[in-house]
Design an enzyme around this catalytic site. Structure first.
Site, mmCIF file in Angstrom:
data_model
loop_
_atom_site.group_PDB
_atom_site.id
_atom_site.type_symbol
_atom_site.label_atom_id
_atom_site.label_comp_id
_atom_site.label_asym_id
_atom_site.label_seq_id
_atom_site.Cartn_x
_atom_site.Cartn_y
_atom_site.Cartn_z
ATOM 1 N N ALA A 89 0.720 -1.162 0.157
ATOM 2 C CA ALA A 89 -0.190 0.130 -0.156
ATOM 3 C C ALA A 89 0.301 1.147 0.295
ATOM 4 O O ALA A 89 0.353 2.368 -0.918
ATOM 5 C CB ALA A 89 -0.698 -0.056 1.348
ATOM 6 N N SER A 93 -1.272 6.131 -1.848
ATOM 7 C CA SER A 93 -1.866 6.953 -3.614
ATOM 8 C C SER A 93 -3.545 6.093 -3.430
ATOM 9 O O SER A 93 -4.736 7.219 -3.889
ATOM 10 C CB SER A 93 -1.160 6.915 -4.319
ATOM 11 O OG SER A 93 -0.461 6.610 -4.805
ATOM 12 N N CYS A 219 4.513 -0.332 -12.721
ATOM 13 C CA CYS A 219 5.069 0.751 -12.881
ATOM 14 C C CYS A 219 6.371 0.169 -14.424
ATOM 15 O O CYS A 219 6.993 1.274 -14.214
ATOM 16 C CB CYS A 219 5.138 1.631 -12.334
ATOM 17 S SG CYS A 219 6.580 2.079 -11.107
#
Length: 378
Positions: A89, A93, A219
């Site tokens: 987490a 965000s 990402c």
């Protein structure tokens, strides 16, 4: 942040000289093109007060896909509160994004979120961000993400698995990101990183109830951490896992789709951080995990471990009166009157109601809830 933002927050920012434009895939978000000279975004009043939260635009997609999937698959039943797990987490965000939604700030739903972060320093930052955002429906745990499935099998309606990755998608803001393909500070090789990601994904899947939805995201760009992990996962769970079209869930028509309905965001196409997002639903035909119904609830176990005692009606009235007089508010989106407990040190906590089945998480929580007050020494 709909929990704390005033209705005129956008008007105030524009009047002050902020130049904004909407983010296509998240209705409450805006690109910041420019701000008044001398403005430090992280020190701005709207940020410190929790009215807004700064986040990479593509980083909003995983939480938005999970929200849309839960709505589209009728997992949002008004008869009960949703339970969502964010396995990795920090810094918070995506947790705040989902938590605002679960506090009734959209789609007429309510629920709680378990935000897990094993790293102590990152968990401290996560806690600060959740408190600033006004998240009183969250519990922070510090387990290894690979262990969660064994601890709480089939207990969550939605699960976000935003795994640690090689971060190649940061190349737009860090030209050296592609040269640092593996986070060396974590002591991981490329192979062990991929295996860790898959293990966290498997653990999250184990914690997901039949009919629930899971989002896997990174990402980074490379095939091994993205499509390959999803292919291995789907091969193992071919009888219980169904791929959902992530782009269609958020109404995004631009060509971003990859294998199994997943999304790839490329920096050169969106002027944003690179991201990969895949979404899966556990079919109702998946074999159910049988759990004992006689075990104590999360709240009962929490009260025992943290030695919490309920406030008297008199103390509760005094606390609410003082909070409203001093702060002008009382926590919203919570059953505050029934969920307050005082520890032996005089600290008064607002404990989210997680219900039964999550009692094993108590030993991994950092605090019993949101610190509301502390009893003054006479």
């Amino acid at each position: 942040n709909r929990i704390k933002a005033q209705r005129d927050v956008l008007g105030r920012l524009c009047s002050a000289g902020w130049r904004l434009s909407p983010v296509p895939w998240q209705g409450d978000s805006f690109f910041v093109h420019s701000v008044p000279s001398g403005t430090v975004l992280g020190l701005s009043q709207v940020h410190i007060s929790g009215e807004i939260y700064f986040q990479e635009s593509t980083s909003m997609v995983p939480a938005e896909v999970l929200r849309a999937a839960l709505v589209a698959t009728a997992s949002c039943r008004k008869s009960r509160r949703l339970r969502i797990l964010d396995t990795c987490a920090a810094p918070g965000s995506k947790t705040t994004q989902l938590g605002s939604w679960l506090m009734g700030e959209g789609d007429d739903v309510s629920g709680v979120i378990v935000a897990n972060e094993p790293d102590e320093m990152r968990a401290t930052k996560l806690h600060a961000n959740l408190m600033r955002a006004g998240m009183v429906n969250a519990v922070i745990t510090s387990f290894d993400g690979q262990d969660l499935g064994d601890l709480v099998p089939e207990q969550f309606d939605g699960i976000l698995v935003d795994v640690p990755c090689s971060c190649e998608g940061n190349v737009r803001k860090d030209p050296f990101a592609l040269l640092q393909a593996v986070p060396r500070e974590a002591g991981l090789s490329e192979t062990s990183l991929v295996e860790t990601q898959l293990a966290i994904l498997e653990s999250g899947w184990q914690a997901l109830r039949p009919g629930g939805c899971l989002v896997y995201s990174t990402c980074t760009f490379n095939y091994q951490e993205n499509e390959m992990n999803c292919n291995r996962f789907l091969e193992k769970h071919r009888n219980s896992a169904q791929s959902l079209n992530a782009a269609a869930l958020i109404g995004w028509t631009k060509s971003v789709e990859s294998d199994h309905g997943s999304i790839r965001f490329w920096p050169q196409s969106f002027d944003a951080e690179g991201f990969f997002v895949a979404c899966f639903q556990k079919t109702t035909q998946a074999p159910a995990v049988v759990t004992a119904s006689t075990t104590p609830s999360f709240q009962a176990r929490l009260q025992d471990v943290w030695q919490l005692t309920p406030l008297s009606p008199h103390d509760l009235t005094m606390l609410k009166t003082k909070a409203r007089a001093t702060l002008g508010c009382w926590p919203t989106g919570s059953d505050a009157d029934d969920s307050l407990g005082e520890d032996p040190g005089g600290k008064i906590w607002l404990v989210p109601s997680l219900g039964s089945g999550l009692q094993e998480l108590v030993l991994g929580i950092r605090s019993p809830g949101s610190l509301i007050a502390e009893r003054a020494n006479d």
